[in-house]
Design a protein around this motif. Structure first.
Motif, mmCIF file in Angstrom:
data_model
loop_
_atom_site.group_PDB
_atom_site.id
_atom_site.type_symbol
_atom_site.label_atom_id
_atom_site.label_comp_id
_atom_site.label_asym_id
_atom_site.label_seq_id
_atom_site.Cartn_x
_atom_site.Cartn_y
_atom_site.Cartn_z
ATOM 1 N N UNK A 1 121.705 66.496 -27.620
ATOM 2 C CA UNK A 1 120.275 66.487 -27.920
ATOM 3 C C UNK A 1 119.700 65.081 -27.765
ATOM 4 N N UNK A 2 120.479 64.082 -28.141
ATOM 5 C CA UNK A 2 120.025 62.688 -28.001
ATOM 6 C C UNK A 2 119.843 62.316 -26.537
ATOM 7 N N UNK A 3 120.662 62.898 -25.665
ATOM 8 C CA UNK A 3 120.584 62.585 -24.236
ATOM 9 C C UNK A 3 119.466 63.345 -23.533
ATOM 10 N N UNK A 4 118.987 64.406 -24.134
ATOM 11 C CA UNK A 4 117.986 65.248 -23.476
ATOM 12 C C UNK A 4 116.652 64.517 -23.394
ATOM 13 N N UNK A 5 116.182 64.274 -22.181
ATOM 14 C CA UNK A 5 114.923 63.554 -21.956
ATOM 15 C C UNK A 5 114.870 62.265 -22.788
ATOM 16 N N UNK A 6 115.981 61.531 -22.738
ATOM 17 C CA UNK A 6 116.056 60.210 -23.397
ATOM 18 C C UNK A 6 115.715 60.288 -24.887
ATOM 19 N N UNK A 7 116.123 61.370 -25.509
ATOM 20 C CA UNK A 7 115.955 61.494 -26.947
ATOM 21 C C UNK A 7 114.589 61.983 -27.387
ATOM 22 N N UNK B 1 108.410 66.229 -17.637
ATOM 23 C CA UNK B 1 109.064 67.467 -18.050
ATOM 24 C C UNK B 1 109.338 68.358 -16.848
ATOM 25 N N UNK B 2 110.554 68.862 -16.743
ATOM 26 C CA UNK B 2 110.957 69.709 -15.621
ATOM 27 C C UNK B 2 111.454 71.085 -16.066
ATOM 28 N N UNK B 3 111.376 71.365 -17.348
ATOM 29 C CA UNK B 3 111.873 72.629 -17.889
ATOM 30 C C UNK B 3 110.771 73.328 -18.679
ATOM 31 N N UNK B 4 110.833 74.652 -18.708
ATOM 32 C CA UNK B 4 110.004 75.402 -19.652
ATOM 33 C C UNK B 4 110.557 75.194 -21.051
ATOM 34 N N UNK B 5 109.658 75.144 -22.046
ATOM 35 C CA UNK B 5 110.063 74.938 -23.432
ATOM 36 C C UNK B 5 109.615 76.110 -24.294
#
Length: 377
Positions: free
Chosen positions: A123-129, A232-236
């Motif tokens: 989770x910390x690595x996802x989109x630089x935290x 952002x490159x993903x749907x959330x």
């Protein structure tokens, strides 16, 4: 009467275009009629999310998987932009995290959902935290996104140019009967006629459609700019969606999530709000949505509903947003099942969605309908 066709389709939304593709690739002569100058209904007012992960096991999951492959083909041949890197569903509470864990070790394994559960360092690595304030994230690897406002015109152009589908825009179809339709552009003949007119239950086949007791769902939608460069490159999605999507909603672990929503956020339940966010190709975000049902969609939006969605979006994104556009989505809902293929008369059918997942399952649903009418080819 204009020259005869194999198939006449009323409606150029995703269902109409999907049926046109399924028929034209078989070599059938197809005409499509659309009352507006360009598609303006549910198919362009949505998020552009073609979700596999949220579909319940059974026909809907099968259709979503088959539709995923069709979207991939369309992206190649029609040049439409398609993000194939999936979606993230965030768990904000312990109950939501437990639900995602239960889904991964049970239903995902049993039915082959392609998912990863991110926690801790991941989770910390996802989109630089940017999203580390959540407990976990379910990465749905098979989920896709298109920018509907551009994807549908690109698909129309491909169907017209390469498959010789004939389009009649700004054309109202007034009446249909076996073998022909009458429109503002004249009378046309066809072996088969398929009505794909979305939530318009009164212009064509009104009596037959009324027997299904369908309703109309109205949604409030937003387009916004994040105040930081998320790229952002993903749907959330969030755990709120788990009580709406069939892949999760009937699991025992969904009950505490539902109870928590009713206890702490009853206004979200009352207005059918569960956050969805889709990035556009231009760095903006499509945000929504709410759900209000009835026989006629009210034209009046509630500012408070928008404010609740903005608050949810900012909490999820971890940044402020600036709204640049607001609109009202609308789709056909709450029929006898998730979809219907109504055989009204010899050579006359209606393809109806009763949920808001036409982009997710419509392409494959059309393939099956055309195969039913003309046989597998």
């Amino acid at each position: 009467m204009s020259n005869h066709s194999d198939l006449l389709i009323i409606g150029a939304g995703i269902l109409g275009l999907s049926h046109a593709y399924a028929a034209a690739k078989r070599g059938l002569k197809v005409k499509v009629f659309e009352r507006s100058a360009t598609p303006l209904g549910a198919s362009v007012r949505n998020f552009g999310q073609a979700l596999v992960t949220g579909q319940p096991p059974g026909p809907m999951l099968d259709l979503a998987r088959e539709s995923r492959d069709i979207w991939g083909h369309w992206a190649r041949v029609a040049g439409l932009q398609l993000k194939r890197n999936g979606s993230y569903l965030f768990a904000r509470t312990e109950a939501e995290e437990q639900l995602l864990e239960a889904f991964c070790r049970g239903r995902a394994e049993e039915y082959g959902y392609r998912v990863n559960l991110l926690k801790g360092a991941a989770m910390d690595d996802l989109y630089n935290g940017q999203f580390r304030h959540h407990r976990a994230a379910l990465h749905g690897l098979d989920d896709q996104q298109v920018y509907s406002r551009e994807a549908l015109p690109a698909l129309i152009n491909y169907l017209c140019r390469e498959l010789k589908v004939e389009f009649h825009f700004s054309t109202l179809v007034r009446d249909i009967e076996p073998g022909q339709l009458r429109s503002t552009a004249g009378t046309f003949g066809g072996e088969q006629i398929i009505v794909c007119s979305g939530h318009d239950y009164q212009t064509l086949l009104a009596e037959e459609i009324a027997e299904l007791n369908p309703q109309i769902c109205r949604l409030q939608m937003l387009r916004a700019r994040p105040q930081v460069d998320l790229q952002l490159q993903h749907a959330l999605l969030t755990g709120l969606s788990c009580v709406h999507y069939g892949a999760f909603a009937d699991l025992p672990e969904a009950a505490p999530v539902q109870a928590q929503i009713l206890r702490d956020m009853p206004h979200l339940q009352a207005n059918g709000i569960h956050l969805l966010i889709s990035p556009t190709p231009y760095g903006e975000l499509i945000i929504g949505d709410s759900h209000h049902y009835g026989s006629d969609p009210s034209p009046f939006n509630a500012e408070q509903v928008d404010n609740w969605m903005i608050e949810l979006a900012q909490q999820t994104l971890g940044c402020q947003i600036q709204v640049v556009e607001r609109w009202q989505g609308v789709y056909g809902a709450r029929g006898p099942g998730p979809f219907s293929f109504l055989r009204a008369a010899p050579g006359v059918s209606a393809a109806l969605m009763h949920t808001g997942v036409g982009m997710s399952v419509g392409p494959a649903m059309a393939e099956r309908n055309i195969a039913e009418l003309w046989g597998a080819a």
